[in-house]
Motif scaffolding. Structure first.
Motif, PDB file in Angstrom:
ATOM      1  N   VAL A 238       0.826  -1.201   0.000  1.00 18.36           N
ATOM      2  CA  VAL A 238       0.000   0.000   0.000  1.00 18.36           C
ATOM      3  C   VAL A 238       0.863   1.255   0.000  1.00 18.36           C
ATOM      4  N   LEU A 239       1.917   1.250   0.804  1.00 15.30           N
ATOM      5  CA  LEU A 239       2.820   2.403   0.830  1.00 15.30           C
ATOM      6  C   LEU A 239       3.475   2.637  -0.527  1.00 15.30           C
ATOM      7  N   LYS A 240       3.774   1.555  -1.227  1.00 13.10           N
ATOM      8  CA  LYS A 240       4.405   1.660  -2.536  1.00 13.10           C
ATOM      9  C   LYS A 240       3.484   2.344  -3.544  1.00 13.10           C
ATOM     10  N   LEU A 241       2.177   2.256  -3.337  1.00  8.72           N
ATOM     11  CA  LEU A 241       1.232   2.869  -4.265  1.00  8.72           C
ATOM     12  C   LEU A 241       1.419   4.375  -4.372  1.00  8.72           C
ATOM     13  N   ALA A 242       1.953   4.985  -3.317  1.00  7.58           N
ATOM     14  CA  ALA A 242       2.172   6.439  -3.351  1.00  7.58           C
ATOM     15  C   ALA A 242       3.110   6.828  -4.494  1.00  7.58           C
ATOM     16  N   ASP A 243       4.009   5.927  -4.857  1.00  5.84           N
ATOM     17  CA  ASP A 243       4.936   6.212  -5.957  1.00  5.84           C
ATOM     18  C   ASP A 243       4.230   6.217  -7.305  1.00  5.84           C
ATOM     19  N   TYR A 244       3.035   5.633  -7.359  1.00  7.63           N
ATOM     20  CA  TYR A 244       2.314   5.519  -8.633  1.00  7.63           C
ATOM     21  C   TYR A 244       1.260   6.615  -8.815  1.00  7.63           C
ATOM     22  N   ILE A 245       1.156   7.509  -7.851  1.00  5.84           N
ATOM     23  CA  ILE A 245       0.223   8.629  -7.989  1.00  5.84           C
ATOM     24  C   ILE A 245       0.877   9.664  -8.906  1.00  5.84           C
ATOM     25  N   ASN A 246       0.368   9.780 -10.116  1.00  8.12           N
ATOM     26  CA  ASN A 246       1.010  10.611 -11.128  1.00  8.12           C
ATOM     27  C   ASN A 246      -0.006  11.526 -11.808  1.00  8.12           C
ATOM     28  N   ASP A 247       0.417  12.142 -12.906  1.00 10.40           N
ATOM     29  CA  ASP A 247      -0.479  13.053 -13.624  1.00 10.40           C
ATOM     30  C   ASP A 247      -1.711  12.331 -14.156  1.00 10.40           C
ATOM     31  N   GLU A 248      -1.544  11.059 -14.509  1.00 11.71           N
ATOM     32  CA  GLU A 248      -2.674  10.308 -15.041  1.00 11.71           C
ATOM     33  C   GLU A 248      -3.736  10.078 -13.970  1.00 11.71           C
ATOM     34  N   PHE A 249      -3.286   9.835 -12.755  1.00 11.71           N
ATOM     35  CA  PHE A 249      -4.226   9.699 -11.637  1.00 11.71           C
ATOM     36  C   PHE A 249      -5.005  10.998 -11.459  1.00 11.71           C
ATOM     37  N   GLU A 250      -4.290  12.116 -11.488  1.00 11.81           N
ATOM     38  CA  GLU A 250      -4.941  13.413 -11.344  1.00 11.81           C
ATOM     39  C   GLU A 250      -5.927  13.663 -12.477  1.00 11.81           C
ATOM     40  N   ALA A 251      -5.533  13.307 -13.697  1.00 13.39           N
ATOM     41  CA  ALA A 251      -6.419  13.491 -14.850  1.00 13.39           C
ATOM     42  C   ALA A 251      -7.678  12.642 -14.711  1.00 13.39           C
ATOM     43  N   CYS A 252      -7.540  11.466 -14.135  1.00 14.37           N
ATOM     44  CA  CYS A 252      -8.683  10.595 -13.913  1.00 14.37           C
ATOM     45  C   CYS A 252      -9.660  11.237 -12.932  1.00 14.37           C
ATOM     46  N   VAL A 253      -9.149  11.811 -11.868  1.00 12.73           N
ATOM     47  CA  VAL A 253     -10.000  12.500 -10.894  1.00 12.73           C
ATOM     48  C   VAL A 253     -10.742  13.648 -11.573  1.00 12.73           C
ATOM     49  N   GLN A 254     -10.007  14.443 -12.360  1.00 13.13           N
ATOM     50  CA  GLN A 254     -10.628  15.579 -13.040  1.00 13.13           C
ATOM     51  C   GLN A 254     -11.712  15.116 -14.014  1.00 13.13           C
ATOM     52  N   ALA A 255     -11.460  14.006 -14.690  1.00 15.13           N
ATOM     53  CA  ALA A 255     -12.434  13.484 -15.651  1.00 15.13           C
ATOM     54  C   ALA A 255     -13.717  13.045 -14.947  1.00 15.13           C
ATOM     55  N   ILE A 256     -13.582  12.403 -13.795  1.00 17.13           N
ATOM     56  CA  ILE A 256     -14.769  11.979 -13.043  1.00 17.13           C
ATOM     57  C   ILE A 256     -15.552  13.182 -12.548  1.00 17.13           C
ATOM     58  N   LEU A 257     -14.834  14.204 -12.104  1.00 15.96           N
ATOM     59  CA  LEU A 257     -15.511  15.407 -11.633  1.00 15.96           C
ATOM     60  C   LEU A 257     -16.327  16.080 -12.733  1.00 15.96           C
ATOM     61  N   ALA A 258     -15.891  15.883 -13.968  1.00 12.80           N
ATOM     62  CA  ALA A 258     -16.528  16.579 -15.092  1.00 12.80           C
ATOM     63  C   ALA A 258     -17.719  15.830 -15.683  1.00 12.80           C
ATOM     64  N   ILE A 259     -17.901  14.558 -15.340  1.00 15.18           N
ATOM     65  CA  ILE A 259     -18.970  13.781 -15.984  1.00 15.18           C
ATOM     66  C   ILE A 259     -20.339  14.236 -15.493  1.00 15.18           C
ATOM     67  N   LYS A 260     -21.339  14.039 -16.364  1.00 17.15           N
ATOM     68  CA  LYS A 260     -22.720  14.328 -16.001  1.00 17.15           C
ATOM     69  C   LYS A 260     -23.438  13.064 -15.538  1.00 17.15           C
ATOM     70  N   GLY A 261     -22.838  11.904 -15.817  1.00 13.92           N
ATOM     71  CA  GLY A 261     -23.451  10.639 -15.432  1.00 13.92           C
ATOM     72  C   GLY A 261     -22.916  10.118 -14.115  1.00 13.92           C
ATOM     73  N   ARG A 262     -22.810   8.802 -14.031  1.00 17.69           N
ATOM     74  CA  ARG A 262     -22.370   8.152 -12.798  1.00 17.69           C
ATOM     75  C   ARG A 262     -21.088   7.370 -13.032  1.00 17.69           C
ATOM     76  N   VAL A 263     -20.457   6.996 -11.932  1.00 21.91           N
ATOM     77  CA  VAL A 263     -19.307   6.098 -12.003  1.00 21.91           C
ATOM     78  C   VAL A 263     -19.825   4.672 -11.915  1.00 21.91           C
ATOM     79  N   VAL A 264     -19.454   3.836 -12.875  1.00 18.99           N
ATOM     80  CA  VAL A 264     -19.829   2.423 -12.868  1.00 18.99           C
ATOM     81  C   VAL A 264     -18.567   1.618 -12.611  1.00 18.99           C
ATOM     82  N   VAL A 265     -18.561   0.851 -11.548  1.00 24.42           N
ATOM     83  CA  VAL A 265     -17.380   0.069 -11.177  1.00 24.42           C
ATOM     84  C   VAL A 265     -17.665  -1.395 -11.469  1.00 24.42           C
TER      85      VAL A 265
END
Length: 322
Positions: free
Chosen positions: A22-49
């Motif tokens: 889990v601690l190692k995951l911090a090294d993988y938080i990158n621009d793509e992760f941030e872009a994913c968050v921004q993309a979810i914030l912008a949707i008009k629909g829902r998140v389907v997991v």
């Protein structure tokens, strides 16, 4: 093999391996992760997991976390998707697909169908070179070295990593939405957690009597007021109704032990001035915190300095806040 002597060491090793992953995951938080968050914030629909096997189990928890923190979400089992459930996805939705390998047959069938729906796709994977990762719009990297299972087979570390990374995603979304404790309480009205977030002192104060005496009240009147209202205390107010003090059972006992002549004793002689109070609009959980810190069982409730009533520890017990 008898492992009794090794049980504690095995358990500690599992926790250490998963914690390190889990601690190692911090090294993988990158621009793509941030872009994913921004993309979810912008949707008009829902998140389907979605996911299959153990990933499906983790997906249901992620959906619950998202829903409870202000991001509307749905769960879709990857196997059921190709048998009709795919109809729940709309072009304005955002799909998060969980898979350790990213190469399972069900996922390979599902991904092209998802892309045809027009929804954006994020891959939460432990293999960033997988088919799923290559086809996704966003890759959430949950790479692990190995499972905590000694055979490196049972999903253990991988599912923990996926859940932790999804928690990071959910909290980012929560903060970006300025999702407050009041918002959280509105979505959790049941149970003690919900009550801590929405129950106010105003909801409780009317449950009790409101014992009060004037500053010049005689001893007999004080005793009758405390006894009849059964809260173990009375407020002391001035002629304008403003709170000036409190008299408790303990104050009466101390007065009796310190005075032989009880004639001429009035409320102002034995009261504790400037008592602890709580505003009528405060949360009940705040009242509980004050009582616990000060080791008291009742608290005077006021509104703009004017006495309203009492909230008692028993009220909080009845509501399940303790």
């Amino acid at each position: 093999m008898n492992i009794t002597k090794n049980i504690k060491n095995i358990a500690k090793n599992v926790l250490q391996q998963e914690a390190a992953a889990v601690l190692k995951l911090a090294d993988y938080i990158n621009d793509e992760f941030e872009a994913c968050v921004q993309a979810i914030l912008a949707i008009k629909g829902r998140v389907v997991v979605t996911g299959i096997g153990k990933s499906a189990n983790i997906a249901t928890k992620i959906v619950a976390t998202l829903n409870s923190t202000g991001t509307p979400a749905l769960f879709m089992h990857a196997a059921d998707a190709i048998h009709g459930d795919l109809g729940m996805i709309q072009s304005e939705d955002f799909v998060i697909c969980l898979s350790k390998s990213g190469n399972t047959p069900e996922i390979k069938v599902l991904v092209p169908l998802l892309k045809r729906k027009g929804a954006q796709l994020a891959a939460l994977v432990s293999n960033i070179d997988s088919y799923l990762a290559q086809q996704a719009d966003f890759v959430l990297n949950a790479t692990i070295e190995k499972e905590a299972c000694p055979n490196n087979l049972a999903p253990t570390t991988s599912t923990t990593a996926h859940l932790a990374l999804a928690d990071a995603l959910a909290v980012c979304l929560l903060e970006a939405r300025n999702f407050s404790s009041e918002d959280f309480g509105a979505l959790h009205p049941g149970g003690s957690l919900g009550k801590r977030l929405y129950l106010k002192v105003d909801d409780l104060v009317l449950l009790n009597a409101a014992p009060k005496v004037l500053v010049d009240a005689a001893l007999k009147e004080i005793i009758i007021e405390i006894s009849s209202k059964r809260l173990g205390a009375t407020a002391v107010v001035d002629a304008q109704g403003e709170l000036v003090g409190i008299i408790t059972d303990g104050d009466l006992r101390r007065m009796l032990s310190n005075h032989e002549d009880l004639k001429g004793i009035h409320a102002q002689d034995i009261m504790t001035p400037s008592p602890l109070t709580i505003d009528v609009d405060a949360y009940a959980a705040e009242a509980l915190t004050i009582m616990q810190q000060k080791n008291i069982t009742q608290l005077i409730v006021t509104k703009s300095g004017t006495f309203v009533g009492f909230v008692h520890l028993h009220d909080l017990l009845k509501e399940g806040l303790i």
